[in-house]
Design a protein around this motif. Sequence first.
Motif, PDB file in Angstrom:
ATOM      1  N   ASP A 237     -10.257  37.652 -76.328  1.00 49.08           N
ATOM      2  CA  ASP A 237     -11.396  36.795 -75.994  1.00 49.08           C
ATOM      3  C   ASP A 237     -11.082  35.403 -76.532  1.00 49.08           C
ATOM      4  OD1 ASP A 237     -13.830  35.711 -75.300  1.00 49.08           O
ATOM      5  OD2 ASP A 237     -14.914  36.637 -76.972  1.00 49.08           O
ATOM      6  N   ILE A 238     -10.602  34.521 -75.658  1.00 49.26           N
ATOM      7  CA  ILE A 238     -10.202  33.192 -76.094  1.00 49.26           C
ATOM      8  C   ILE A 238     -11.006  32.114 -75.361  1.00 49.26           C
ATOM      9  CG2 ILE A 238      -7.851  33.906 -76.686  1.00 49.26           C
ATOM     10  CD1 ILE A 238      -6.962  32.424 -74.093  1.00 49.26           C
ATOM     11  N   ALA A 239     -11.006  30.933 -75.963  1.00 48.72           N
ATOM     12  CA  ALA A 239     -11.604  29.759 -75.338  1.00 48.72           C
ATOM     13  C   ALA A 239     -10.564  28.656 -75.349  1.00 48.72           C
ATOM     14  CB  ALA A 239     -12.848  29.322 -76.105  1.00 48.72           C
ATOM     15  N   VAL A 240     -10.558  27.849 -74.290  1.00 50.38           N
ATOM     16  CA  VAL A 240      -9.657  26.708 -74.193  1.00 50.38           C
ATOM     17  C   VAL A 240     -10.532  25.474 -74.007  1.00 50.38           C
ATOM     18  CG1 VAL A 240      -7.765  25.656 -72.909  1.00 50.38           C
ATOM     19  CG2 VAL A 240      -7.864  28.142 -73.149  1.00 50.38           C
ATOM     20  N   THR A 241     -10.387  24.489 -74.903  1.00 48.11           N
ATOM     21  CA  THR A 241     -11.219  23.296 -74.841  1.00 48.11           C
ATOM     22  C   THR A 241     -10.385  22.027 -74.944  1.00 48.11           C
ATOM     23  OG1 THR A 241     -11.597  23.377 -77.234  1.00 48.11           O
ATOM     24  CG2 THR A 241     -13.252  24.417 -75.833  1.00 48.11           C
ATOM     25  N   HIS A 242     -10.895  20.976 -74.327  1.00 47.63           N
ATOM     26  CA  HIS A 242     -10.325  19.632 -74.459  1.00 47.63           C
ATOM     27  C   HIS A 242     -11.480  18.735 -74.858  1.00 47.63           C
ATOM     28  CE1 HIS A 242      -9.326  15.595 -72.699  1.00 47.63           C
ATOM     29  NE2 HIS A 242      -8.384  15.777 -73.618  1.00 47.63           N
ATOM     30  N   GLY A 243     -11.414  18.184 -76.068  1.00 53.45           N
ATOM     31  CA  GLY A 243     -12.564  17.444 -76.579  1.00 53.45           C
ATOM     32  C   GLY A 243     -13.698  18.419 -76.807  1.00 53.45           C
ATOM     33  N   ASN A 244     -14.843  18.114 -76.273  1.00 57.83           N
ATOM     34  CA  ASN A 244     -15.989  19.024 -76.378  1.00 57.83           C
ATOM     35  C   ASN A 244     -16.244  19.774 -75.078  1.00 57.83           C
ATOM     36  OD1 ASN A 244     -16.532  18.251 -79.027  1.00 57.83           O
ATOM     37  ND2 ASN A 244     -17.693  16.471 -78.339  1.00 57.83           N
ATOM     38  N   THR A 245     -15.245  19.798 -74.200  1.00 61.23           N
ATOM     39  CA  THR A 245     -15.404  20.386 -72.876  1.00 61.23           C
ATOM     40  C   THR A 245     -14.503  21.604 -72.710  1.00 61.23           C
ATOM     41  OG1 THR A 245     -15.782  18.149 -72.031  1.00 61.23           O
ATOM     42  CG2 THR A 245     -15.359  19.860 -70.417  1.00 61.23           C
ATOM     43  N   ASP A 246     -15.051  22.673 -72.143  1.00 65.02           N
ATOM     44  CA  ASP A 246     -14.246  23.855 -71.844  1.00 65.02           C
ATOM     45  C   ASP A 246     -13.275  23.560 -70.706  1.00 65.02           C
ATOM     46  OD1 ASP A 246     -15.490  25.432 -73.738  1.00 65.02           O
ATOM     47  OD2 ASP A 246     -16.983  26.197 -72.339  1.00 65.02           O
ATOM     48  N   VAL A 247     -12.097  24.152 -70.792  1.00 65.17           N
ATOM     49  CA  VAL A 247     -11.138  24.123 -69.686  1.00 65.17           C
ATOM     50  C   VAL A 247     -11.320  25.456 -68.976  1.00 65.17           C
ATOM     51  CG1 VAL A 247      -8.708  23.972 -69.041  1.00 65.17           C
ATOM     52  CG2 VAL A 247      -9.554  22.656 -71.003  1.00 65.17           C
ATOM     53  N   PRO A 248     -12.037  25.469 -67.843  1.00 67.16           N
ATOM     54  CA  PRO A 248     -12.482  26.740 -67.259  1.00 67.16           C
ATOM     55  C   PRO A 248     -11.432  27.498 -66.455  1.00 67.16           C
ATOM     56  CG  PRO A 248     -13.245  24.927 -65.924  1.00 67.16           C
ATOM     57  CD  PRO A 248     -12.536  24.316 -67.113  1.00 67.16           C
ATOM     58  N   ASP A 249     -10.402  26.851 -65.987  1.00 68.56           N
ATOM     59  CA  ASP A 249      -9.504  27.492 -65.021  1.00 68.56           C
ATOM     60  C   ASP A 249      -8.250  28.118 -65.638  1.00 68.56           C
ATOM     61  OD1 ASP A 249     -11.248  26.757 -63.018  1.00 68.56           O
ATOM     62  OD2 ASP A 249     -10.251  24.836 -62.692  1.00 68.56           O
ATOM     63  N   PHE A 250      -8.271  28.394 -66.942  1.00 71.17           N
ATOM     64  CA  PHE A 250      -7.083  29.019 -67.526  1.00 71.17           C
ATOM     65  C   PHE A 250      -6.992  30.468 -67.073  1.00 71.17           C
ATOM     66  CE2 PHE A 250     -10.305  29.974 -70.722  1.00 71.17           C
ATOM     67  CZ  PHE A 250     -10.005  31.270 -71.095  1.00 71.17           C
ATOM     68  N   LYS A 251      -5.765  30.995 -67.057  1.00 74.31           N
ATOM     69  CA  LYS A 251      -5.540  32.372 -66.614  1.00 74.31           C
ATOM     70  C   LYS A 251      -4.899  33.160 -67.748  1.00 74.31           C
ATOM     71  CE  LYS A 251      -4.993  31.402 -61.701  1.00 74.31           C
ATOM     72  NZ  LYS A 251      -5.253  30.005 -61.612  1.00 74.31           N
ATOM     73  N   LEU A 252      -5.344  34.397 -67.901  1.00 76.45           N
ATOM     74  CA  LEU A 252      -4.823  35.291 -68.919  1.00 76.45           C
ATOM     75  C   LEU A 252      -4.482  36.601 -68.223  1.00 76.45           C
ATOM     76  CD1 LEU A 252      -4.360  35.365 -71.971  1.00 76.45           C
ATOM     77  CD2 LEU A 252      -6.671  36.242 -72.227  1.00 76.45           C
ATOM     78  N   ALA A 253      -3.194  36.968 -68.254  1.00 71.36           N
ATOM     79  CA  ALA A 253      -2.752  38.171 -67.537  1.00 71.36           C
ATOM     80  C   ALA A 253      -1.878  39.034 -68.444  1.00 71.36           C
ATOM     81  CB  ALA A 253      -1.968  37.783 -66.289  1.00 71.36           C
ATOM     82  N   LYS A 254      -2.085  40.337 -68.371  1.00 74.88           N
ATOM     83  CA  LYS A 254      -1.285  41.291 -69.147  1.00 74.88           C
ATOM     84  C   LYS A 254       0.109  41.378 -68.554  1.00 74.88           C
ATOM     85  CE  LYS A 254      -0.818  44.904 -72.006  1.00 74.88           C
ATOM     86  NZ  LYS A 254       0.337  44.631 -72.819  1.00 74.88           N
ATOM     87  N   SER A 255       1.115  41.313 -69.389  1.00 74.13           N
ATOM     88  CA  SER A 255       2.497  41.448 -68.937  1.00 74.13           C
ATOM     89  C   SER A 255       2.793  42.913 -68.633  1.00 74.13           C
ATOM     90  CB  SER A 255       3.455  40.940 -70.015  1.00 74.13           C
ATOM     91  OG  SER A 255       4.782  41.234 -69.666  1.00 74.13           O
ATOM     92  N   ASP A 256       3.463  43.157 -67.528  1.00 73.87           N
ATOM     93  CA  ASP A 256       3.822  44.518 -67.151  1.00 73.87           C
ATOM     94  C   ASP A 256       5.027  45.036 -67.934  1.00 73.87           C
ATOM     95  OD1 ASP A 256       1.794  44.603 -65.266  1.00 73.87           O
ATOM     96  OD2 ASP A 256       3.085  43.820 -63.672  1.00 73.87           O
ATOM     97  N   THR A 257       5.875  44.108 -68.406  1.00 67.75           N
ATOM     98  CA  THR A 257       7.126  44.514 -69.029  1.00 67.75           C
ATOM     99  C   THR A 257       7.127  44.430 -70.545  1.00 67.75           C
ATOM    100  OG1 THR A 257       7.987  42.273 -68.776  1.00 67.75           O
ATOM    101  CG2 THR A 257       8.447  43.835 -66.997  1.00 67.75           C
ATOM    102  N   ALA A 258       6.178  43.699 -71.136  1.00 66.60           N
ATOM    103  CA  ALA A 258       6.175  43.536 -72.591  1.00 66.60           C
ATOM    104  C   ALA A 258       4.746  43.670 -73.118  1.00 66.60           C
ATOM    105  CB  ALA A 258       6.759  42.181 -72.968  1.00 66.60           C
ATOM    106  N   ASP A 259       4.631  43.792 -74.442  1.00 62.22           N
ATOM    107  CA  ASP A 259       3.331  43.973 -75.081  1.00 62.22           C
ATOM    108  C   ASP A 259       2.734  42.609 -75.442  1.00 62.22           C
ATOM    109  OD1 ASP A 259       1.159  45.238 -76.165  1.00 62.22           O
ATOM    110  OD2 ASP A 259       2.088  45.455 -78.138  1.00 62.22           O
ATOM    111  N   HIS A 260       2.412  41.820 -74.415  1.00 62.93           N
ATOM    112  CA  HIS A 260       1.765  40.532 -74.647  1.00 62.93           C
ATOM    113  C   HIS A 260       0.952  40.117 -73.424  1.00 62.93           C
ATOM    114  CE1 HIS A 260       5.584  39.062 -72.745  1.00 62.93           C
ATOM    115  NE2 HIS A 260       4.727  38.300 -72.104  1.00 62.93           N
ATOM    116  N   TRP A 261       0.189  39.066 -73.585  1.00 59.31           N
ATOM    117  CA  TRP A 261      -0.619  38.492 -72.514  1.00 59.31           C
ATOM    118  C   TRP A 261      -0.062  37.118 -72.192  1.00 59.31           C
ATOM    119  CZ3 TRP A 261      -4.918  40.875 -70.257  1.00 59.31           C
ATOM    120  CH2 TRP A 261      -5.264  42.121 -70.824  1.00 59.31           C
ATOM    121  N   SER A 262       0.055  36.796 -70.904  1.00 57.28           N
ATOM    122  CA  SER A 262       0.536  35.481 -70.470  1.00 57.28           C
ATOM    123  C   SER A 262      -0.662  34.564 -70.270  1.00 57.28           C
ATOM    124  CB  SER A 262       1.310  35.596 -69.162  1.00 57.28           C
ATOM    125  OG  SER A 262       2.454  36.399 -69.349  1.00 57.28           O
TER     126      SER A 262
END
Length: 123
Positions: free
Chosen positions: A29-54
Amino acid sequence: MSTLKLTKTRMLEGMWQGIITGSGDTKPDIAVTHGNTDVPDFKLAKSDTADHWSLTIPVPASAIADGIQVIVVTDNDAGQKIGDVVIIGDEVTNIDQRAELELLRAELDMLKRAFRRHCVETS
């Protein structure tokens, strides 16, 4: 304390890319902000080959300007900053030192929370 770790992989064509480790199969559960504004269009995807999120963050047009601009990535569950993207434009003025001060304040807030938690746990 946050167990998430953010590592930059690259920045290409206005897209900042990195990987988040430490959450396993649970979507962070992450938030991405620039100044006091949310950056709404970020993408978070689970990697199929490794134990991490892109993580892919489109750099907002407002972050492309003279001076120092900071995009902050925060772990909402822990309430802590896990990383940032710093963009330095053509001219850095005294006004733009506010962005550096914002980074220092975020780090100080993180240290204060960790110190208070440590005091409570050791009492």
